[in-house]
Design a protein around this motif. Structure first.
Motif, short mmCIF file in Angstrom:
data_model
loop_
_atom_site.label_atom_id
_atom_site.label_comp_id
_atom_site.label_asym_id
_atom_site.label_seq_id
_atom_site.Cartn_x
_atom_site.Cartn_y
_atom_site.Cartn_z
N LYS A 126 0.80 -1.23 0.00
CA LYS A 126 0.00 0.00 0.00
C LYS A 126 0.83 1.28 0.00
O LYS A 126 0.53 2.23 0.71
N CYS A 127 1.89 1.28 -0.80
CA CYS A 127 2.69 2.51 -0.93
C CYS A 127 2.02 3.49 -1.87
O CYS A 127 2.27 4.68 -1.81
N GLY A 128 1.17 2.97 -2.78
CA GLY A 128 0.42 3.87 -3.66
C GLY A 128 1.20 4.37 -4.87
O GLY A 128 0.71 5.22 -5.61
N ARG A 129 2.39 3.86 -5.08
CA ARG A 129 3.17 4.37 -6.22
C ARG A 129 2.53 4.00 -7.55
O ARG A 129 2.57 4.77 -8.50
N HIS A 146 -0.61 3.71 -8.10
CA HIS A 146 -1.75 4.61 -8.30
C HIS A 146 -1.30 5.98 -8.83
O HIS A 146 -1.81 6.48 -9.81
#
Lengths: 455, 440
Positions: B348-351, B353
């Protein structure tokens, strides 16, 4: 039972041992280490670490600024959200805040060392600019704000208010500013007089004066402050200490942990500080751990922390508990103090009754044990002394024994804001106090800038 | 155990790992150390005419580092050997005599006049070296004197000098090419036309490795000034791989032996070069970074890999990927893949996204039902692979081919029918038009 001869003595260790026992517990990162560590940050989108930080520092940004070898810019990012970013880098329980939220904690159990990186950046800035801060005051507004308490909450509020051009007077009961940063935190977390360096750094913005030796309820009253200032911020912390409620508590051999830590922090020479050979600490929070570890490091032979509930309920973080146990402190759970053992007008031991939880309620099992002690430290929490706030004027509303505040840290009294440990805002952490101070200052600034909305 | 012996342009060596002509091969001392550590061959640092050149006595290298100072790219302004020709020749002869099983090739660079080449070739032949490599590659210093890359940039010169060398020597001639050209196939074809036994590539790429932003001088800085150098090391590998493949699949040069050079650091790099057509490989920067001992990892890694794949000789690897390198226009436009995020592996680092949201196709969520959650929206995903590349977790995001159903992005049914740009309905030049079927 043979007569117990109390053994409380100073100078148990060699001068070198005192030095090495109270060195910086987390040695700072050097430039190369900081560059390597900063490279581990993933620059997350909507980063969980930021959400976990009470002061909402833009952590991915400040780490990226370290990565690009711009530590001073990094420090500005930190300090713009948290002017005590240097101290928070040293004392924040990062393992339960930003570093617990770090995605690399989830990925590999090794979070980015956010606290140490924050320390690197703020140290570089304070060193490079010789204590000069990167913020300047706005045009003077002519407004005056009184701040009660020069601890993290008060300093944070004062700095932000001064930045907005208001004049601030801080009233503090002690001789030195800093509050628990100066008098409370374990010595090995903030060596080299960092607390005072940081106070000087914060005050260098100008527009802030500190009146020392002025305690609210004793030397100044809230009604007076409300009459003389455009706004008041209360950040005086918790002056009261919870009692064990046992006979003999006033006798020699029983001490408040917070007082002892304050003496330790102010000691010129740790070798002059007496410490018992056998120390028993009652409590399970950070203060209990701090006094236990420091007693051990001062040369106490046996140090036992006794907490009335189970390990999971302890206020001290797991990291702090591990630190204590590594230092040889014994932690016992599920036992509450039941009697002080006294002899010749002195406490020589303490009896505990074992406990268990029944439906969330703590009950004694009837099984008792006694620990011999040269010193018993009380570390079962501090309390607000409400009488200090309430003179003959209107009273301020409390909530669970602390000052009730709203989201903007407004109290129920018009023109009075509060934050830090004395306010009912959540965890009693330095970083939470800094957040309170900043939030209150912004609210005060808004109130003072919009006359119709002002108190 | 696999057989690692190599015969390249008629030159035998116990393994396909040679040291490239460069600072590590300037002296007998270094070369002997390399042979002791197991290198299969060396190309001796380039010899020139006497009197020898003079090198700068200040910094000759500059580097790009990662934050932990891993060396990613190296820039070099050192010239050819600055030792007398006679000394080099004597040492070459001695080393070849002492190490008869190793390949010893001599790199040469003299002015573009026939007599210079004729003269030096005779001297090298006398050492009993295994072959010569014509340095038409160095982009710095010597190029200002009409040598190195200034020859390699003119196919006619390459052909001319190569022909002289073949005429005046019985030794195998390898032509080392410069990447500082627009189309590597032209110099390769010229070398072949001149009679070259092989080409080697790439030499270094013209570069300024960095600028000191306090003194405002290029790096490395010599007395306040800097000059462009030649770029090498791991960073240049992709460029070298492409150029190797271009020559290997060119109709004219497909049978021309290639010695692969450019950022080779591990056995894996070597296998990639060989798969794209290199008959052997040459290494320099990796040795300059870690020392000669790295060859031992290369030998064991290659051997284990070959055993695992039941490859008996390195010829089983050479060129194996060439047939899969094609022009863009022949890629199958009916192939559809979608990114898939393994939620158990996601940290869930979101990179993924933010990369998709800001710079691509808005095909990855950041929040689902109020919870931080990253998931691919198939109706938006074009299968670009950016999320896979930016994800910090191994195998967390994978590209999965759609083999049936309807592509929710285009509304077209998935088909196993191959169709490329030359047949696409949007291509006005297409001759065979195969429209994708709209779904029911």
């Amino acid at each position: 039972m043979p007569t117990h001869v109390p053994d409380v003595a100073s100078g148990r260790l060699s001068p070198d041992e005192y030095i090495s026992n109270f060195l910086d517990i987390h040695p700072p990162l050097d430039r190369h280490q900081a560059l390597v560590e900063s490279d581990r940050c993933y620059f997350c989108y909507d980063a969980p670490c930021v959400q976990a930080c009470p002061t909402s520092i833009d952590i991915p940004l400040f780490i990226r600024q370290i990565l690009t070898d711009n530590p001073e810019g990094s420090a500005e990012t930190i300090l713009s959200q948290n002017i005590l970013g240097g101290m928070c880098a040293r004392v924040c329980p990062t393992e339960t805040l930003c570093e617990e939220a770090c995605v690399r904690e989830a990925a590999e159990g090794k979070p980015v060392k956010i606290g140490l990186l924050q320390r690197y950046a703020t140290d570089v800035l304070m060193e490079a600019r010789d204590g000069e801060q990167p913020f300047a005051r706005a045009e003077p507004t002519g407004k005056r704000v009184a701040v009660v308490g020069a601890g993290p909450a008060g300093l944070s509020a004062a700095h932000r208010l001064a930045m907005h051009g208001h004049d601030v007077v801080i009233y503090d009961a002690r001789e030195k500013a800093g509050g628990l940063n100066e008098y409370g935190i374990a010595a090995y977390k903030t060596p080299d007089d960092f607390a005072q360096k940081e106070v000087d750094f914060i005050l260098s913005i100008g527009g802030i004066t500190i009146e020392h030796g002025k305690a609210i309820g004793r030397d100044i009253s809230l009604s007076e402050l409300r009459a003389n200032y455009d706004a008041v911020f209360l950040g005086m912390g918790l002056a009261g200490v919870n009692a064990l409620g046992l006979a003999g508590e006033e006798l020699e051999g029983v001490a408040d942990a917070v007082d002892y830590i304050a003496d330790l922090r102010q000691a010129e020479d740790l070798g002059t500080l007496p410490v018992g050979a056998r120390v028993v600490v009652v409590g399970g929070g950070m203060t209990a751990i701090d006094v236990a570890v420091q007693s051990k490091r001062l040369g106490a032979r046996e140090v036992t922390v006794v907490y009335r509930r189970g390990q999971a309920k302890m206020g001290a973080s797991e990291y702090e508990q591990d630190l204590a146990q590594t230092d040889g402190v014994l932690i016992r759970h599920n036992a509450k103090p039941s009697r002080l053992v006294t002899e010749a007008g002195r406490v020589t031991g303490i009896e505990f009754e074992e406990t268990r939880e029944e439906g969330g309620r703590l009950v004694g099992t009837g099984v008792v044990f006694t620990l011999p002690a040269d010193t018993v430290f009380k570390a079962i929490g501090q309390t607000l002394v409400p009488a200090a706030l309430n003179g003959s004027a209107e009273t301020i509303a409390l909530e669970n024994g602390k000052i009730r505040v709203d989201e903007e840290r407004r109290t129920t009294l018009p023109g009075v804001w509060a934050g830090g440990d004395c306010a009912a805002t959540g965890e009693d952490l330095t970083v939470a106090a800094v957040a309170d101070g900043r939030i209150a200052a912004e609210s005060i600034h808004l109130a003072l800038s919009t006359p119709s909305a002002a108190a | 155990m696999a057989n690692l012996t190599s015969t390249f342009a008629g030159i035998k060596s116990p393994n396909p790992f040679w040291l490239a002509s460069a600072p590590p091969t300037d002296k007998a001392y270094n070369v002997v150390r390399a042979f002791k550590d197991g290198w299969g061959g060396v190309v001796w640092k380039t010899l020139g005419t006497d009197p020898p050149v003079v090198n700068v006595s200040g910094p000759r290298y500059g580097a790009i580092h990662s934050n932990d100072r891993r060396l990613i790219g190296l820039n070099n302004i050192e010239l050819i050997t600055d030792r007398p020709l006679e000394v080099n020749l004597r040492e070459i002869k001695q080393v070849k005599r002492d190490w008869p099983d190793r390949a010893l090739v001599v790199s040469l660079m003299v002015p573009c006049e026939e007599h210079y080449w004729k003269d030096i070739l005779a001297k090298v032949e006398e050492t009993e070296a295994d072959g010569v490599e014509l340095n038409f590659g160095c982009p710095h210093g010597m190029s200002e004197r009409g040598m190195g890359s200034s020859v390699g940039q003119v196919p006619e010169y390459i052909e001319m000098v190569t022909r002289w060398c073949k005429q005046h020597s019985r030794m195998p001639v390898i032509v080392k090419l410069t990447p500082n050209i627009t189309d590597i196939r032209y110099p390769a074809r010229a070398a072949q036309a001149g009679g070259a036994d092989a080409v080697s590539l790439i030499n270094t790429i013209s570069s300024i490795i960095g600028v000191d932003i306090d003194s405002f001088a290029p790096i490395p800085t010599i007395d306040g000034k800097g000059s462009h150098g030649g770029y090498c090391g791991p960073a240049v590998k992709p460029i070298a791989l492409n150029m190797t493949a271009e020559i290997a699949r060119d109709a004219q040069t497909r049978n021309l032996p290639i010695s692969g050079i450019g950022g080779i650091t591990t056995w894996r790099d070597a296998v990639e070069f060989m798969a794209l057509g290199a008959g052997n490989v040459q290494v320099c920067t990796a040795a300059m970074t870690y020392g000669f001992r790295i060859v031992q990892e290369m030998i064991s890694g290659l051997s284990d890999y070959m055993d695992k794949h039941d490859f008996e000789t390195i010829d089983d690897i050479v060129g194996r990927a060439v047939g899969n390198v094609t022009d863009w226009q022949y890629l199958n436009l009916n192939y559809v893949a979608k990114a898939k995020i393994d939620q158990d592996l996601c940290i869930k680092c979101g990179r993924c996204h933010i990369a998709c949201e800001d710079t691509s196709h808005q095909a990855i969520t950041s929040m689902v039902d109020g919870i931080r959650h990253f998931e691919v929206i198939d109706a938006e995903c074009v299968g670009c692979n950016l999320c896979v590349n930016v994800c910090p977790v191994d195998n967390c995001i994978t590209m999965e081919q759609m083999v049936e159903g309807v592509d929710p992005r285009t509304g077209f049914a998935i088909t196993d029918q191959y169709a490329n740009w030359t047949t696409h309905k949007n291509n006005p030049m297409s001759k065979t038009f195969v429209p994708a079927e709209p779904a029911e």
